[in-house]
Design an enzyme around this catalytic site. Sequence first.
Site, mmCIF file in Angstrom:
data_model
loop_
_atom_site.group_PDB
_atom_site.id
_atom_site.type_symbol
_atom_site.label_atom_id
_atom_site.label_comp_id
_atom_site.label_asym_id
_atom_site.label_seq_id
_atom_site.Cartn_x
_atom_site.Cartn_y
_atom_site.Cartn_z
ATOM 1 N N HIS A 79 15.239 61.681 -22.913
ATOM 2 C CA HIS A 79 15.069 63.133 -23.047
ATOM 3 C C HIS A 79 13.591 63.520 -23.133
ATOM 4 O O HIS A 79 12.742 62.727 -23.550
ATOM 5 C CB HIS A 79 15.880 63.708 -24.231
ATOM 6 C CG HIS A 79 15.380 63.413 -25.597
ATOM 7 N ND1 HIS A 79 16.228 63.171 -26.665
ATOM 8 C CD2 HIS A 79 14.135 63.340 -26.127
ATOM 9 C CE1 HIS A 79 15.517 62.976 -27.757
ATOM 10 N NE2 HIS A 79 14.248 63.074 -27.455
ATOM 11 N N ASP B 75 9.967 72.445 -29.160
ATOM 12 C CA ASP B 75 11.300 72.569 -29.734
ATOM 13 C C ASP B 75 11.283 72.757 -31.251
ATOM 14 O O ASP B 75 10.231 72.627 -31.905
ATOM 15 C CB ASP B 75 12.153 71.339 -29.362
ATOM 16 C CG ASP B 75 11.375 70.029 -29.411
ATOM 17 O OD1 ASP B 75 10.340 69.976 -30.100
ATOM 18 O OD2 ASP B 75 11.784 69.069 -28.764
ATOM 19 N N GLU C 60 18.595 66.818 -23.290
ATOM 20 C CA GLU C 60 19.316 65.554 -23.308
ATOM 21 C C GLU C 60 19.820 65.215 -21.894
ATOM 22 O O GLU C 60 19.873 66.095 -21.019
ATOM 23 C CB GLU C 60 20.506 65.672 -24.275
ATOM 24 C CG GLU C 60 20.110 65.963 -25.725
ATOM 25 C CD GLU C 60 19.559 64.751 -26.471
ATOM 26 O OE1 GLU C 60 18.925 63.873 -25.851
ATOM 27 O OE2 GLU C 60 19.750 64.694 -27.699
ATOM 28 N N ASN D 107 16.742 57.919 -24.924
ATOM 29 C CA ASN D 107 17.735 58.155 -23.863
ATOM 30 C C ASN D 107 17.130 58.916 -22.687
ATOM 31 O O ASN D 107 17.847 59.422 -21.834
ATOM 32 C CB ASN D 107 18.934 58.937 -24.424
ATOM 33 C CG ASN D 107 18.543 60.302 -24.971
ATOM 34 O OD1 ASN D 107 17.377 60.699 -24.894
ATOM 35 N ND2 ASN D 107 19.494 61.023 -25.530
HETATM 36 C C1 F6R Z 1 9.617 66.386 -30.009
HETATM 37 C C2 F6R Z 1 10.344 66.160 -28.773
HETATM 38 C C3 F6R Z 1 11.100 64.911 -28.505
HETATM 39 C C4 F6R Z 1 10.325 63.650 -28.902
HETATM 40 C C5 F6R Z 1 11.142 62.399 -28.597
HETATM 41 C C6 F6R Z 1 10.425 61.144 -29.044
HETATM 42 O O1 F6R Z 1 8.989 67.642 -29.990
HETATM 43 O O2 F6R Z 1 10.357 67.027 -27.974
HETATM 44 O O3 F6R Z 1 11.396 64.845 -27.132
HETATM 45 O O4 F6R Z 1 9.116 63.621 -28.201
HETATM 46 O O5 F6R Z 1 12.377 62.485 -29.240
HETATM 47 O O6 F6R Z 1 10.327 61.159 -30.436
HETATM 48 P P1 F6R Z 1 9.417 60.104 -31.200
HETATM 49 O O7 F6R Z 1 8.020 60.409 -30.816
HETATM 50 O O8 F6R Z 1 9.666 60.380 -32.664
HETATM 51 O O9 F6R Z 1 9.871 58.763 -30.764
#
Ligand code: F6R
Length: 249
Positions: A137, A67, A142, A135
């Site tokens: 995701h 992403d 989401e 959450n």
């Molecule tokens: C990032 C991504 C997100 C993160 C998730 C956890 O490329 O795709 O899904 O993996 O938001 O983020 P952290 O690791 O910062 O807790």
Amino acid sequence: MKIVIAENYTQMSEIAAGIIAKVVLEKPDAVLGLATGTTPIGAYKRLIEYYRSGLVSFSKINTVNLDEYVGLDFENDQSYHYFMNENLFKFIDIPKENVHIPNGLGKDLKANCDNYDVLLKTYPRDLQLLGLGGNGHIGFNEPGTPFKSYTHIVDLTERTIKDNSRLFSDPKDVPKQAITMGIMEICRAKKVLLLASGANKADAVFDMVQGDVSENCPASVLQLHSDAILVLDKDAASKLDKGVLDQAV
Ligand code: F6R
């Protein structure tokens, strides 16, 4: 789902780097799906160490990232282009042209999404690395995102914006939209490796592993994947039932 419980973040990162390195050692031109965020940083550090000590080369791999924020220049230090460069790519021998990250810039974001899906077909992933949103995701898919989704533009939820604001000097600067690989493509990877660390992920881990397979928890789709490995530290795994933990490695 195979569940591996690590003592802490460091051990989780070591296990993850070992799994990724093994894929590259067995297939030097492997395609790796990569993630950003705090969670994979330790694993990337380990991979850099492996590279420096001559254990593994990344000169033939291709990478596709999950992403990118909409509207951030690639040089912006909050962009995922910048993140990947600073946390991995500039320290290893991957050729620049082998790096692929969604493009959140330009007027026709829908075309960017479609182009990324075409690219993903050219680079079927041997391994997809994932973090886990508080959450549930994965990528920036989401809760409520259809499992049959392709690369698309996402309006980030309040929770995700709040979680990500810790990385911005002014919380108002957190982008409200992102472009993300869809759940369909995430699941097409041969192997999926999800990492989760910390008590703030414990509810999402519970829903992912023990909840229903539901679009309300995007990560629960991994229950259906034939080769999904979850490497969780003890805090992230703290809400799982004893029966589940007893089966974990
Ligand atoms: C990032 C991504 C997100 C993160 C998730 C956890 O490329 O795709 O899904 O993996 O938001 O983020 P952290 O690791 O910062 O807790």
